[in-house]
Design a protein around this motif. Structure first.
Motif, short mmCIF file in Angstrom:
data_model
loop_
_atom_site.label_atom_id
_atom_site.label_comp_id
_atom_site.label_asym_id
_atom_site.label_seq_id
_atom_site.Cartn_x
_atom_site.Cartn_y
_atom_site.Cartn_z
N HIS A 1 -37.82 -4.61 29.67
CA HIS A 1 -36.66 -5.27 30.25
C HIS A 1 -37.01 -5.72 31.66
O HIS A 1 -37.38 -4.93 32.52
N LEU A 2 -36.89 -7.04 31.91
CA LEU A 2 -37.29 -7.62 33.19
C LEU A 2 -36.12 -7.78 34.15
O LEU A 2 -36.32 -8.05 35.32
N GLY A 3 -34.91 -7.65 33.65
CA GLY A 3 -33.74 -7.83 34.50
C GLY A 3 -32.83 -8.90 33.96
O GLY A 3 -33.28 -9.94 33.47
N GLY A 4 -31.52 -8.67 34.06
CA GLY A 4 -30.55 -9.66 33.59
C GLY A 4 -30.67 -9.86 32.09
O GLY A 4 -30.72 -8.91 31.31
N ARG A 5 -30.72 -11.11 31.68
CA ARG A 5 -30.84 -11.43 30.25
C ARG A 5 -32.29 -11.52 29.79
O ARG A 5 -32.55 -11.84 28.63
N TYR A 6 -33.21 -11.23 30.68
CA TYR A 6 -34.62 -11.38 30.35
C TYR A 6 -35.21 -10.06 29.87
O TYR A 6 -35.42 -9.13 30.66
N THR A 7 -35.48 -10.00 28.58
CA THR A 7 -36.13 -8.85 27.96
C THR A 7 -37.31 -9.36 27.14
O THR A 7 -37.16 -10.27 26.31
N LEU A 8 -38.47 -8.80 27.39
CA LEU A 8 -39.66 -9.20 26.65
C LEU A 8 -39.65 -8.52 25.29
O LEU A 8 -39.62 -7.29 25.20
N THR A 9 -39.66 -9.31 24.24
CA THR A 9 -39.62 -8.78 22.88
C THR A 9 -40.90 -9.15 22.13
O THR A 9 -41.57 -10.13 22.46
N ALA A 10 -41.20 -8.36 21.10
CA ALA A 10 -42.38 -8.64 20.28
C ALA A 10 -42.21 -9.97 19.55
O ALA A 10 -43.18 -10.72 19.37
N GLU A 11 -40.98 -10.29 19.15
CA GLU A 11 -40.72 -11.55 18.45
C GLU A 11 -40.96 -12.75 19.35
O GLU A 11 -41.53 -13.77 18.91
N GLN A 12 -40.56 -12.64 20.62
CA GLN A 12 -40.78 -13.74 21.55
C GLN A 12 -42.27 -13.94 21.82
O GLN A 12 -42.76 -15.07 21.90
N LEU A 13 -42.99 -12.83 21.96
CA LEU A 13 -44.44 -12.93 22.17
C LEU A 13 -45.12 -13.57 20.98
O LEU A 13 -46.02 -14.41 21.13
N PHE A 14 -44.70 -13.22 19.78
CA PHE A 14 -45.30 -13.79 18.58
C PHE A 14 -44.97 -15.27 18.46
O PHE A 14 -45.83 -16.09 18.08
N TYR A 15 -43.73 -15.63 18.79
CA TYR A 15 -43.32 -17.03 18.75
C TYR A 15 -44.14 -17.87 19.73
O TYR A 15 -44.66 -18.94 19.38
N GLN A 16 -44.30 -17.38 20.95
CA GLN A 16 -45.05 -18.14 21.95
C GLN A 16 -46.55 -18.10 21.67
O GLN A 16 -47.29 -19.01 22.07
N PHE A 17 -47.01 -17.06 20.98
CA PHE A 17 -48.41 -17.03 20.54
C PHE A 17 -48.68 -18.16 19.55
O PHE A 17 -49.72 -18.82 19.60
N ASN A 18 -47.73 -18.40 18.66
CA ASN A 18 -47.88 -19.50 17.70
C ASN A 18 -47.87 -20.86 18.40
O ASN A 18 -48.60 -21.77 18.01
N ILE A 19 -47.05 -20.99 19.42
CA ILE A 19 -47.04 -22.24 20.19
C ILE A 19 -48.38 -22.43 20.89
O ILE A 19 -48.93 -23.54 20.95
N ALA A 20 -48.93 -21.33 21.43
CA ALA A 20 -50.25 -21.41 22.07
C ALA A 20 -51.31 -21.83 21.06
O ALA A 20 -52.22 -22.62 21.39
N LEU A 21 -51.21 -21.32 19.83
CA LEU A 21 -52.15 -21.72 18.80
C LEU A 21 -52.05 -23.21 18.49
O LEU A 21 -53.05 -23.88 18.25
N LYS A 22 -50.82 -23.74 18.50
CA LYS A 22 -50.65 -25.17 18.26
C LYS A 22 -51.39 -25.99 19.31
O LYS A 22 -52.08 -26.97 18.99
N TYR A 23 -51.25 -25.61 20.57
CA TYR A 23 -51.99 -26.29 21.63
C TYR A 23 -53.48 -26.17 21.39
O TYR A 23 -54.23 -27.16 21.52
N ALA A 24 -53.93 -24.96 21.08
CA ALA A 24 -55.36 -24.72 20.91
C ALA A 24 -55.93 -25.47 19.71
O ALA A 24 -57.12 -25.80 19.69
N VAL A 25 -55.10 -25.76 18.72
CA VAL A 25 -55.55 -26.50 17.54
C VAL A 25 -55.63 -28.00 17.82
O VAL A 25 -56.59 -28.68 17.42
N VAL A 26 -54.64 -28.53 18.52
CA VAL A 26 -54.54 -29.99 18.71
C VAL A 26 -55.42 -30.48 19.87
O VAL A 26 -56.06 -31.53 19.76
N ILE A 27 -55.46 -29.74 20.97
CA ILE A 27 -56.15 -30.21 22.17
C ILE A 27 -57.64 -30.50 21.92
O ILE A 27 -58.14 -31.56 22.32
N PRO A 28 -58.41 -29.59 21.27
CA PRO A 28 -59.81 -29.92 21.04
C PRO A 28 -60.00 -31.19 20.22
O PRO A 28 -60.89 -31.99 20.51
#
Length: 276
Positions: free
Chosen positions: A102-129
């Motif tokens: 819990h980071l404060g206020g409405r900001y809580t780091l969740t495993a689901e959010q990390l996985f979601y943003q990991f997939n977005i990072a993979l999209k960048y890593a796939v397309v950019i090269p």
């Protein structure tokens, strides 16, 4: 800026030997497939394939290093913005919630959010090269011919070709103006403080813009004098017919796109959920 960035390098590699039309089809299908799927398995496989293709292309790191660092900066800003504006998007998508911090206020780091943003990072890593590879291994004239071959108006195709050809000229003009400014005592090196260095760099941009406008005017005048655009069609000196390797590559990329689509939507959702 001594190293030229995002300029075509003529080398003898399997990627360079493909026609511009083939590389355009591959890049388009690859990008659409990567953007559609959120299946982590597909994205990981596509990432390995893109890195392998990048490896066999023999493109040098200094040819794209500056642009890659610039992209990574916006990549980090994008991830930060996703978390700031939608910190629980992953929880909504995957239908579960596992709090990590819990980071404060409405900001809580969740495993689901990390996985979601990991997939977005993979999209960048796939397309950019693949995007960098497409720009670095495709001759601008052949690229224009390829665009026209797939149905793009030749005036638009030629404009794109001129834009790609203009990148080295802009770099050369920037270097010349920069050297002239440094000779007059305007320091843009790391020895100068950052605010002052940024101000000095901005002072170089105005003559760069003016020189660019002058070159654009000369090119447009020369094209008008040669009657460019008077005919509905045109031929291309750099156009190449498809060879066997081109048909094989196009067939493989279409097969990959079908496989990615089937794997992604076989359960009715394009999100691969590890939290079920």
């Amino acid at each position: 800026m001594k190293a030229k960035m995002l300029t075509f390098t003529n080398q003898d590699s399997p990627v360079h030997r493909l026609t511009g039309a083939t590389k355009l089809i591959v890049f388009t299908v690859w990008s659409v497939s990567a953007m559609v799927t959120y299946d982590t398995r597909c994205l990981l496989v596509m990432l390995l394939i893109s890195l392998a293709i990048f490896r066999i292309s023999r493109v040098r790191f200094q040819d794209y290093a500056f642009v890659l660092y610039f992209i990574l900066l916006f990549f980090l800003l994008n991830h930060l913005a996703i978390f700031i504006f939608s910190p629980l998007e992953g929880t909504r998508i995957y239908g579960a919630r596992h709090d990590l911090l819990h980071l404060g206020g409405r900001y809580t780091l969740t495993a689901e959010q990390l996985f979601y943003q990991f997939n977005i990072a993979l999209k960048y890593a796939v397309v950019i090269p693949m995007a960098l590879l497409f720009l670095l291994t495709t001759d601008p004239s052949e690229f224009a011919a390829s665009l026209n071959r797939v149905g793009v108006n030749y005036k638009i195709a030629y404009s794109v070709s001129l834009a790609l050809r203009y990148i080295p000229d802009i770099q050369r003009d920037y270097e010349n103006i920069s050297f002239s400014a440094q000779a007059r005592g305007i320091d843009i090196s790391r020895k100068e403080k950052l605010p002052r260095r940024l101000k000095n760099i901005v002072s170089i941009l105005m003559p760069l813009i003016l020189s660019s406008i002058e070159r654009i005017e000369k090119i447009s005048t020369a094209m008008e004098l040669r009657g460019f655009g008077s005919n509905r069609k045109r031929t291309w000196y750099s156009a190449r017919p498809f060879a066997r390797n081109d048909y094989v590559v196009v067939a493989l990329i279409l097969g990959m796109a079908v496989a990615v689509t089937v794997i992604t939507f076989y359960d009715g959702s394009r999100f691969y959920n590890i939290f079920k």
